[in-house]
Design an enzyme around this catalytic site. Structure first.
Site, PDB file in Angstrom:
ATOM      1  N   GLY A 193      48.473  23.977  81.726  1.00 61.66           N
ATOM      2  CA  GLY A 193      47.581  25.078  81.063  1.00 61.66           C
ATOM      3  C   GLY A 193      48.201  25.329  79.598  1.00 61.66           C
TER       4      GLY A 193
ATOM      5  N   SER B 108      47.027  24.487  76.621  1.00 61.28           N
ATOM      6  CA  SER B 108      45.952  24.521  75.491  1.00 61.28           C
ATOM      7  C   SER B 108      45.614  25.676  74.794  1.00 61.28           C
ATOM      8  CB  SER B 108      44.596  23.675  76.053  1.00 61.28           C
ATOM      9  OG  SER B 108      44.194  24.531  77.215  1.00 61.28           O
ATOM     10  N   ARG B 109      46.111  26.900  75.604  1.00 67.25           N
ATOM     11  CA  ARG B 109      45.645  28.239  75.090  1.00 67.25           C
ATOM     12  C   ARG B 109      46.881  29.253  75.401  1.00 67.25           C
ATOM     13  NH1 ARG B 109      41.542  30.145  77.451  1.00 67.25           N
ATOM     14  NH2 ARG B 109      41.128  28.797  79.056  1.00 67.25           N
TER      15      ARG B 109
ATOM     16  N   ASN C 177      43.554  18.774  86.445  1.00 63.48           N
ATOM     17  CA  ASN C 177      43.366  19.981  87.422  1.00 63.48           C
ATOM     18  C   ASN C 177      44.475  20.359  88.237  1.00 63.48           C
ATOM     19  OD1 ASN C 177      42.344  22.093  88.837  1.00 63.48           O
ATOM     20  ND2 ASN C 177      40.800  20.912  89.778  1.00 63.48           N
TER      21      ASN C 177
ATOM     22  N   ASN D 129      52.615  27.143  84.317  1.00 64.39           N
ATOM     23  CA  ASN D 129      51.652  28.157  83.781  1.00 64.39           C
ATOM     24  C   ASN D 129      50.233  28.494  84.032  1.00 64.39           C
ATOM     25  OD1 ASN D 129      51.351  30.157  81.198  1.00 64.39           O
ATOM     26  ND2 ASN D 129      50.329  28.452  80.695  1.00 64.39           N
TER      27      ASN D 129
ATOM     28  N   SER E 264      53.612  37.570  87.437  1.00 66.26           N
ATOM     29  CA  SER E 264      52.920  38.556  86.615  1.00 66.26           C
ATOM     30  C   SER E 264      53.530  40.015  87.251  1.00 66.26           C
ATOM     31  CB  SER E 264      51.513  38.469  86.902  1.00 66.26           C
ATOM     32  OG  SER E 264      50.786  39.915  86.412  1.00 66.26           O
TER      33      SER E 264
ATOM     34  N   TYR F 262      44.398  38.099  92.479  1.00 73.44           N
ATOM     35  CA  TYR F 262      45.353  37.563  91.616  1.00 73.44           C
ATOM     36  C   TYR F 262      46.828  38.056  91.935  1.00 73.44           C
ATOM     37  CZ  TYR F 262      47.368  37.314  86.761  1.00 73.44           C
ATOM     38  OH  TYR F 262      48.117  36.928  85.395  1.00 73.44           O
TER      39      TYR F 262
ATOM     40  N   ALA G 245      47.691  38.766  94.857  1.00 73.47           N
ATOM     41  CA  ALA G 245      48.196  38.081  95.798  1.00 73.47           C
ATOM     42  C   ALA G 245      49.139  37.032  95.515  1.00 73.47           C
ATOM     43  CB  ALA G 245      47.097  37.948  96.812  1.00 73.47           C
TER      44      ALA G 245
ATOM     45  N   LYS H 183      49.961  35.899  92.371  1.00 72.35           N
ATOM     46  CA  LYS H 183      51.214  36.188  91.652  1.00 72.35           C
ATOM     47  C   LYS H 183      52.532  36.417  92.705  1.00 72.35           C
ATOM     48  CE  LYS H 183      49.451  34.567  87.928  1.00 72.35           C
ATOM     49  NZ  LYS H 183      49.813  33.284  87.269  1.00 72.35           N
TER      50      LYS H 183
HETATM   51  P1  NAP Z   1      44.641  31.637  79.121  1.00 68.81           P
HETATM   52  O1  NAP Z   1      44.710  32.173  77.702  1.00 68.81           O
HETATM   53  O2  NAP Z   1      43.446  32.003  79.770  1.00 68.81           O
HETATM   54  O3  NAP Z   1      44.990  30.245  79.262  1.00 68.81           O
HETATM   55  C1  NAP Z   1      44.872  29.572  80.682  1.00 68.81           C
HETATM   56  C2  NAP Z   1      45.324  28.003  80.389  1.00 68.81           C
HETATM   57  O4  NAP Z   1      45.349  27.431  81.805  1.00 68.81           O
HETATM   58  C3  NAP Z   1      44.411  27.148  79.754  1.00 68.81           C
HETATM   59  O5  NAP Z   1      45.152  26.268  78.889  1.00 68.81           O
HETATM   60  C4  NAP Z   1      43.488  26.529  80.380  1.00 68.81           C
HETATM   61  O6  NAP Z   1      43.093  25.184  80.250  1.00 68.81           O
HETATM   62  C5  NAP Z   1      44.520  26.446  81.881  1.00 68.81           C
HETATM   63  N1  NAP Z   1      43.902  26.337  82.887  1.00 68.81           N
HETATM   64  C6  NAP Z   1      43.095  26.890  83.690  1.00 68.81           C
HETATM   65  N2  NAP Z   1      42.679  26.461  85.070  1.00 68.81           N
HETATM   66  C7  NAP Z   1      43.541  25.271  84.989  1.00 68.81           C
HETATM   67  C8  NAP Z   1      43.576  24.161  85.891  1.00 68.81           C
HETATM   68  N3  NAP Z   1      42.951  24.279  87.058  1.00 68.81           N
HETATM   69  N4  NAP Z   1      44.223  23.244  85.832  1.00 68.81           N
HETATM   70  C9  NAP Z   1      44.979  22.932  84.607  1.00 68.81           C
HETATM   71  N5  NAP Z   1      44.811  23.907  83.709  1.00 68.81           N
HETATM   72  C10 NAP Z   1      44.078  25.188  83.678  1.00 68.81           C
HETATM   73  O7  NAP Z   1      45.763  32.545  80.066  1.00 68.81           O
HETATM   74  P2  NAP Z   1      47.040  33.077  79.440  1.00 68.81           P
HETATM   75  O8  NAP Z   1      46.712  34.614  79.388  1.00 68.81           O
HETATM   76  O9  NAP Z   1      47.627  32.133  78.654  1.00 68.81           O
HETATM   77  O10 NAP Z   1      47.791  33.178  80.949  1.00 68.81           O
HETATM   78  C11 NAP Z   1      48.615  31.819  81.233  1.00 68.81           C
HETATM   79  C12 NAP Z   1      49.447  32.394  82.579  1.00 68.81           C
HETATM   80  O11 NAP Z   1      50.372  33.519  82.294  1.00 68.81           O
HETATM   81  C13 NAP Z   1      48.833  32.426  83.771  1.00 68.81           C
HETATM   82  O12 NAP Z   1      49.413  31.900  84.868  1.00 68.81           O
HETATM   83  C14 NAP Z   1      48.375  34.073  84.042  1.00 68.81           C
HETATM   84  O13 NAP Z   1      48.184  34.368  85.263  1.00 68.81           O
HETATM   85  C15 NAP Z   1      49.887  34.363  83.478  1.00 68.81           C
HETATM   86  N6  NAP Z   1      49.785  35.920  82.995  1.00 68.81           N
HETATM   87  C16 NAP Z   1      49.335  36.186  81.809  1.00 68.81           C
HETATM   88  C17 NAP Z   1      49.248  37.698  81.486  1.00 68.81           C
HETATM   89  C18 NAP Z   1      48.430  38.066  80.206  1.00 68.81           C
HETATM   90  O14 NAP Z   1      48.430  39.271  79.936  1.00 68.81           O
HETATM   91  N7  NAP Z   1      47.911  37.375  79.531  1.00 68.81           N
HETATM   92  C19 NAP Z   1      50.025  38.661  82.222  1.00 68.81           C
HETATM   93  C20 NAP Z   1      50.516  37.879  83.266  1.00 68.81           C
HETATM   94  C21 NAP Z   1      50.736  36.716  83.784  1.00 68.81           C
HETATM   95  P3  NAP Z   1      41.505  25.228  79.450  1.00 68.81           P
HETATM   96  O15 NAP Z   1      41.987  25.769  77.928  1.00 68.81           O
HETATM   97  O16 NAP Z   1      41.208  23.818  79.393  1.00 68.81           O
HETATM   98  O17 NAP Z   1      40.812  26.118  80.010  1.00 68.81           O
END
Ligand code: NAP
Length: 248
Positions: A13, A15-16, A64, A91, A143, A156, A158, A160
């Site tokens: 993950g 890309s973003r 995936n 991630n 998280s 979510y 559960a 994490k």
């Molecule tokens: P995000 O901006 O939604 O980005 C999610 C990334 O995961 C994207 O690159 C997406 O790819 C990829 N992805 C989703 N499903 C996938 C799959 N089945 N296989 C491969 N790649 C997949 O999320 P984020 O906020 O950066 O979160 C990243 C991690 O940190 C997650 O595990 C999230 O639970 C954790 N986290 C985030 C926060 C927060 O506040 N943001 C807080 C605590 C924990 P595409 O671009 O192709 O969709």
């Protein structure tokens, strides 16, 4: 020479959001970086171009993380292309938030598969090359919600929390092979995942955060650098919160 020069890292993950920040930070500090995405191919190409500016090798893979066989192919492809795998950062993650009474079986299953089963899939296959090398660092994105829970996020939370139990078990299982496994527990980080929050909701969260701001992807990436580098060779089985002292 950066502190990650010579390291090969794989980020799921990338890309973003947080994953993108990790890719760019590791590239900046000298690592060669492989990363995956699920559907945002254009975004992934832009991240590759940005990271390559640091003069390192960067490659994106559409894979995936929730699919066991795709994870096996991915690890084999990365090791064939880059020659080894030093750091795996699990991630990739999604949310399907809703109250328990409304939560469908599908919303439960999707979150468990993308967030938790993916960590099993990637770790299982990455351990082979890491055991051969007698070295490796695995970093799993948990998280604060996995530690403290959150109404409307039972699936979510559960997933994490499961990541934390998995992380500690793997650290005990493969520590004797010089493989480390740690988790990071971010608080509220500004990404697409949190963009759905209204300004009022954001303000309410910030009021509760002692450091008085939301986190950035770079804040989380910096913790990954520590855990992925040789600065942390005696750190394993731990959960590091990156949350501005929220829930402390
Ligand atoms: P995000 O901006 O939604 O980005 C999610 C990334 O995961 C994207 O690159 C997406 O790819 C990829 N992805 C989703 N499903 C996938 C799959 N089945 N296989 C491969 N790649 C997949 O999320 P984020 O906020 O950066 O979160 C990243 C991690 O940190 C997650 O595990 C999230 O639970 C954790 N986290 C985030 C926060 C927060 O506040 N943001 C807080 C605590 C924990 P595409 O671009 O192709 O969709």
């Amino acid at each position: 020479m950066g502190i990650l020069s010579g390291k090969i890292v794989l980020v799921t993950g990338g890309s973003r959001g947080i994953g993108e920040a990790i890719v760019l930070k590791f590239a900046e500090l000298g690592a060669d970086v492989a990363f995956t995405y699920q559907s945002s191919e254009e975004k992934a190409n832009a991240v590759v171009a940005e990271a390559e500016k640091y003069g390192v090798r960067v490659k994106s893979y559409k894979s995936n993380a929730a699919d066991y066989n795709e994870a096996e192919t991915l690890i084999n492809d990365v090791v064939t292309y880059f020659g080894k795998l030093d750091v795996l950062i699990n991630n990739a993650g999604i949310t399907k938030d809703t109250l328990m009474l409304r939560m469908s079986e599908e919303q439960w299953d999707q979150v468990m598969e993308v967030n938790l089963k993916s960590v099993f899939n990637l770790t299982k296959h990455a351990l082979k090359p890491m055991m051969k090398q007698k070295a490796g660092s695995i970093i799993n994105m948990s998280s604060v919600v996995g530690v403290f829970g959150n109404a409307g996020q039972a699936n979510y939370a559960a997933s994490k929390a499961g990541i934390i139990g998995f992380t500690k078990s793997i650290a005990k299982e493969v520590g004797s092979r010089n493989i480390r496994c740690n988790a990071i527990a971010p608080g509220f980080i500004e990404t697409d995942m949190t963009h759905a929050l209204t300004e009022d909701q954001k303000k309410a969260y910030i009021d509760n955060i002692p450091l008085k701001r939301l986190g950035t992807g770079e804040d989380v990436a910096n913790a990954c650098v520590y855990l992925g580098s040789d600065m942390s060779t005696y750190v394993s089985g731990q959960v590091i919160s990156v949350c501005g002292a929220l829930n402390t």
